[in-house]
Design a protein around this motif. Structure first.
Motif, short mmCIF file in Angstrom:
data_model
loop_
_atom_site.label_atom_id
_atom_site.label_comp_id
_atom_site.label_asym_id
_atom_site.label_seq_id
_atom_site.Cartn_x
_atom_site.Cartn_y
_atom_site.Cartn_z
N GLY A 110 0.83 -1.19 0.00
CA GLY A 110 0.00 0.00 0.00
C GLY A 110 0.86 1.24 0.00
O GLY A 110 1.74 1.41 0.85
N MET A 111 0.62 2.13 -0.97
CA MET A 111 1.39 3.37 -1.08
C MET A 111 0.51 4.60 -0.90
O MET A 111 0.85 5.69 -1.33
N GLY A 112 -0.63 4.40 -0.22
CA GLY A 112 -1.53 5.51 0.04
C GLY A 112 -2.76 5.48 -0.84
O GLY A 112 -2.66 5.32 -2.06
N LYS A 113 -3.94 5.56 -0.19
CA LYS A 113 -5.22 5.56 -0.90
C LYS A 113 -5.36 4.34 -1.80
O LYS A 113 -5.15 3.22 -1.37
N CYS A 114 -5.64 4.56 -3.09
CA CYS A 114 -5.86 3.44 -4.00
C CYS A 114 -4.59 3.01 -4.72
O CYS A 114 -4.65 2.18 -5.65
N ILE A 116 -2.21 0.70 -4.77
CA ILE A 116 -1.96 -0.61 -4.19
C ILE A 116 -1.36 -1.51 -5.27
O ILE A 116 -1.86 -1.56 -6.40
N TYR A 117 -0.28 -2.24 -4.91
CA TYR A 117 0.44 -3.06 -5.88
C TYR A 117 0.59 -4.50 -5.36
O TYR A 117 0.65 -4.74 -4.16
N PHE A 133 -10.23 -2.81 -8.50
CA PHE A 133 -10.57 -2.93 -7.08
C PHE A 133 -10.85 -1.55 -6.52
O PHE A 133 -10.12 -0.59 -6.82
N LYS A 134 -11.90 -1.42 -5.72
CA LYS A 134 -12.17 -0.19 -4.99
C LYS A 134 -11.77 -0.44 -3.53
O LYS A 134 -12.58 -0.88 -2.72
N THR A 135 -10.52 -0.21 -3.24
CA THR A 135 -9.97 -0.45 -1.91
C THR A 135 -8.91 0.61 -1.63
O THR A 135 -8.21 1.04 -2.54
N SER A 141 2.47 0.18 3.84
CA SER A 141 1.87 -1.04 4.38
C SER A 141 2.24 -2.21 3.48
O SER A 141 2.13 -2.13 2.26
N LEU A 142 2.71 -3.30 4.11
CA LEU A 142 3.12 -4.49 3.36
C LEU A 142 2.46 -5.71 4.00
O LEU A 142 2.63 -5.96 5.20
#
Length: 267
Positions: A110-114, A116-117, A133-135, A141-142
């Motif tokens: 997670g690199m902030g908001k949407c 995500i990788y 994805f809507k997340t 965050s890992l």
């Protein structure tokens, strides 16, 4: 309570009267506003600096920054298939926990908001954005996750929802929890999910923490297994696992995690 209210009543009345006056006359100006602002920041210990957007990084660089030189072989480790030889090594059943598997494992960044990788742990490292994805996840965050197709209901009314199931937490919003015990990491991941979930947004894809069972109590998993008719199964019932909130998915195996030193066999 009475003494506190009476002690501050005069100041509160004065402040409210001042607010009322400023609302009625927008041309009024408080000459001490800048001075009060600086004093408040000093009292609260907040630097008097303008907020700036954090610098953007590519996921590979951000991952390297977060893991701080950890051996990459750790992330490329694949679960051991459960066999008769592996079962013989499980001498202390109390040392293990288990979770129902339902999809391929990924590292989620997670690199902030949407932003995500995903990365499947193979070398060379290739991160891809979590599309469709809507997340939202906080930056830095890992997580170790599965992408699961959850099902709700049966027959023609059945709905299919893509969701994220957390298997383990590594870094939560910049806090490295890898040195914590597995049980503690799961508890912290539960709090993390509770903080980031937006239950009022029914359009967002859910994120959950896998249900963890003690290995000696794995019969509790069998109670959750039942045959259900799913879309695309040509009317043939398929084995399904029902989660906490009545959503179910098609299980593919069982993760068996050793919670003391040593590698973790998994099926």
């Amino acid at each position: 309570m009475v003494q506190s209210n009476e002690c501050h009543a005069a100041a509160q009345v004065k402040a409210l009267a001042k607010i009322h006056a400023f609302i009625r006359d927008p041309n009024l100006n408080e000459t001490r506003q800048a001075e009060i602002r600086k004093e408040c920041l000093r009292l609260w210990g907040i630097p008097d600096k303008a907020r700036i957007a954090p610098s953007t990084m590519d996921p590979k660089s951000k991952f390297s920054e977060l893991i701080q030189g950890t051996d990459m072989e750790t992330f490329g480790y694949k679960p051991t298939l459960l066999s008769a030889q592996v079962i013989e090594k499980i001498s202390h059943v109390l040392d293990y926990r288990c979770m129902v598997a339902g999809g391929q494992q990924y590292f989620l960044l997670g690199m902030g908001k949407c932003q995500i990788y995903l990365w499947d742990g193979t070398i060379p490292m290739r991160w891809r954005k979590l599309e469709s994805f809507k997340t939202e996840l906080p930056r830095d965050s890992l997580l170790l996750v599965e992408i699961i197709q959850e099902l709700k209901g049966e027959g023609k009314a059945q709905r299919r929802i893509s969701s994220i199931h957390i298997l383990d937490g590594l870094i939560l919003n910049g806090t490295d929890i890898r040195e914590q015990h597995f049980n503690q990491r799961i508890q912290m991941a539960e709090k993390f999910v509770k903080a980031v979930s937006k239950r009022s947004r029914s359009d967002m894809n859910p994120i959950r923490v896998k249900e963890v069972y003690r290995l000696e109590e794995m019969e509790r998993i069998f109670v959750r297994l039942e045959m259900k008719i799913t879309k695309g199964s040509s009317g043939m019932p398929r084995l399904s696992y029902t989660g906490r909130d009545d959503r179910h998915f098609l299980p593919t195996g069982l993760h068996i995690i050793k919670t003391v030193n040593g590698r973790c066999p998994s099926l």
